[in-house]
Design a protein around this motif. Structure first.
Motif, PDB file in Angstrom:
ATOM      1  N   VAL A 262       0.832  -1.208   0.000  1.00 43.55           N
ATOM      2  CA  VAL A 262       0.000   0.000   0.000  1.00 43.55           C
ATOM      3  C   VAL A 262       0.865   1.255   0.000  1.00 43.55           C
ATOM      4  N   LYS A 263       1.945   1.250   0.785  1.00 39.99           N
ATOM      5  CA  LYS A 263       2.831   2.419   0.858  1.00 39.99           C
ATOM      6  C   LYS A 263       3.475   2.693  -0.510  1.00 39.99           C
ATOM      7  N   LYS A 264       3.836   1.649  -1.215  1.00 43.47           N
ATOM      8  CA  LYS A 264       4.407   1.821  -2.549  1.00 43.47           C
ATOM      9  C   LYS A 264       3.391   2.447  -3.492  1.00 43.47           C
ATOM     10  N   LEU A 265       2.160   1.971  -3.413  1.00 38.69           N
ATOM     11  CA  LEU A 265       1.082   2.514  -4.240  1.00 38.69           C
ATOM     12  C   LEU A 265       0.835   3.985  -3.896  1.00 38.69           C
ATOM     13  N   MET A 266       0.829   4.282  -2.596  1.00 36.54           N
ATOM     14  CA  MET A 266       0.634   5.661  -2.131  1.00 36.54           C
ATOM     15  C   MET A 266       1.753   6.569  -2.622  1.00 36.54           C
ATOM     16  N   ASP A 267       2.990   6.119  -2.498  1.00 38.12           N
ATOM     17  CA  ASP A 267       4.134   6.935  -2.908  1.00 38.12           C
ATOM     18  C   ASP A 267       4.083   7.261  -4.397  1.00 38.12           C
ATOM     19  N   GLU A 268       3.673   6.275  -5.203  1.00 38.78           N
ATOM     20  CA  GLU A 268       3.590   6.498  -6.649  1.00 38.78           C
ATOM     21  C   GLU A 268       2.556   7.554  -6.985  1.00 38.78           C
ATOM     22  N   VAL A 269       1.414   7.512  -6.299  1.00 44.66           N
ATOM     23  CA  VAL A 269       0.348   8.489  -6.556  1.00 44.66           C
ATOM     24  C   VAL A 269       0.753   9.878  -6.080  1.00 44.66           C
ATOM     25  N   MET A 270       1.301   9.963  -4.873  1.00 46.37           N
ATOM     26  CA  MET A 270       1.652  11.262  -4.316  1.00 46.37           C
ATOM     27  C   MET A 270       2.813  11.909  -5.072  1.00 46.37           C
TER      28      MET A 270
END
Length: 276
Positions: A262-270
């Motif tokens: 989830v953190k990887k997905l969040m970082d990519e979006v942000m």
């Protein structure tokens, strides 16, 4: 034939899949549904995000307002989460005041915010005893197909990451607040809590990211919330079947792995919306 058996004996139908270590939707027991997140979905909010977890969809809007800090905590602001499960998202919910499930979800999110210290209330204070920010976090389920706690936690975290607060000063002569909308800063996010939910079957089998049907058939449920350091922020066990220490440890391990995903997905979006 299979459809008839599923209708008459839904639990037995499901158990036959579990014996083969798979689920009716084709997933393995430890496999999550496709997860997507979009931020800035609501133009009128100070921060917002839309999260989809399979068919489950939750949108979060954060509205920031100014208020006087509480007397017992003059150097702190407020974070006020509210989860709405309207009839729009599922026929299982009825119009009217928030039901028991919505109230429990709201309390769960409040506990996650408090225990994880994702947003420290001290960071929301502008002038001790005089002025602080209140963040109203409205989470609305648009489509319910199970595991709303994971979706709500992710949507809240993404929306908070999207919040920009204007510069506020207090005029010494008038004692009034002056808001500078030209100068905005992103909210300071201290930790990134991620929820991982499990459904329990027959006291022994665990499946992650349960669908609505799996939740109805399960004999128990568990939600584990961890941060990036692997610390336990919250453990939610609303009755049902008990778990052994070994099973609980398995859940913790899976939660740590899920956090990284989830953190990887969040970082990519942000990365695409936040300036460096």
């Amino acid at each position: 034939m299979a459809a008839g058996f599923k209708t008459v004996e839904p639990l037995e139908y499901y158990r036959r899949f579990l014996k083969e270590n798979c689920r009716p939707d084709g997933r393995e027991l430890g496999e999550f549904r496709a997860t997507t997140v979009n931020v800035g979905s609501i133009g009128t909010a100070d921060g917002s995000a839309l999260v989809k977890l399979g068919n489950t969809a939750v949108i979060c809007g954060v509205k920031a307002e100014l208020a006087v800090p509480p007397p017992d905590a003059p150097d702190k602001g407020y974070v006020v989460p509210n989860v709405d499960l309207p009839p729009l998202c599922s026929s299982r919910f009825r119009p009217g005041p928030p039901g028991e499930e919505a109230q429990a979800a709201s309390q769960f999110i409040a506990d996650v915010v408090e225990n994880s210290q994702a947003v420290r209330r001290e960071d929301l204070c502008i002038a001790p005893g005089k002025l602080a920010w209140v963040l109203y976090c409205d989470l609305i389920c648009l489509d319910y197909d199970g595991n709303v706690l994971d979706a709500c936690t992710f949507a809240l975290l993404a929306a908070l990451n999207n919040v920009q607060l204007p510069e506020v000063t207090i005029n010494e002569e008038t004692a009034l607040a002056e808001v500078n909308l030209r100068k905005k800063r992103y909210l300071t996010i201290r930790t990134h809590p991620v929820a991982t939910s499990f459904a329990v079957f027959d006291d022994t089998l665990l499946v992650v990211d349960p669908t609505g049907e799996e939740e109805r058939l399960a004999t128990g449920a568990l939600t584990v919330v961890t941060d990036e350091a692997g610390r336990l922020c919250c453990l939610h066990k609303p009755g049902g079947s008990g778990l052994t220490g070994a099973k609980l440890q398995d859940c913790m391990s899976r939660a740590v792995t899920r956090h990284k995903e989830v953190k990887k997905l969040m970082d990519e979006v942000m990365k695409s919306v936040k300036p460096k």
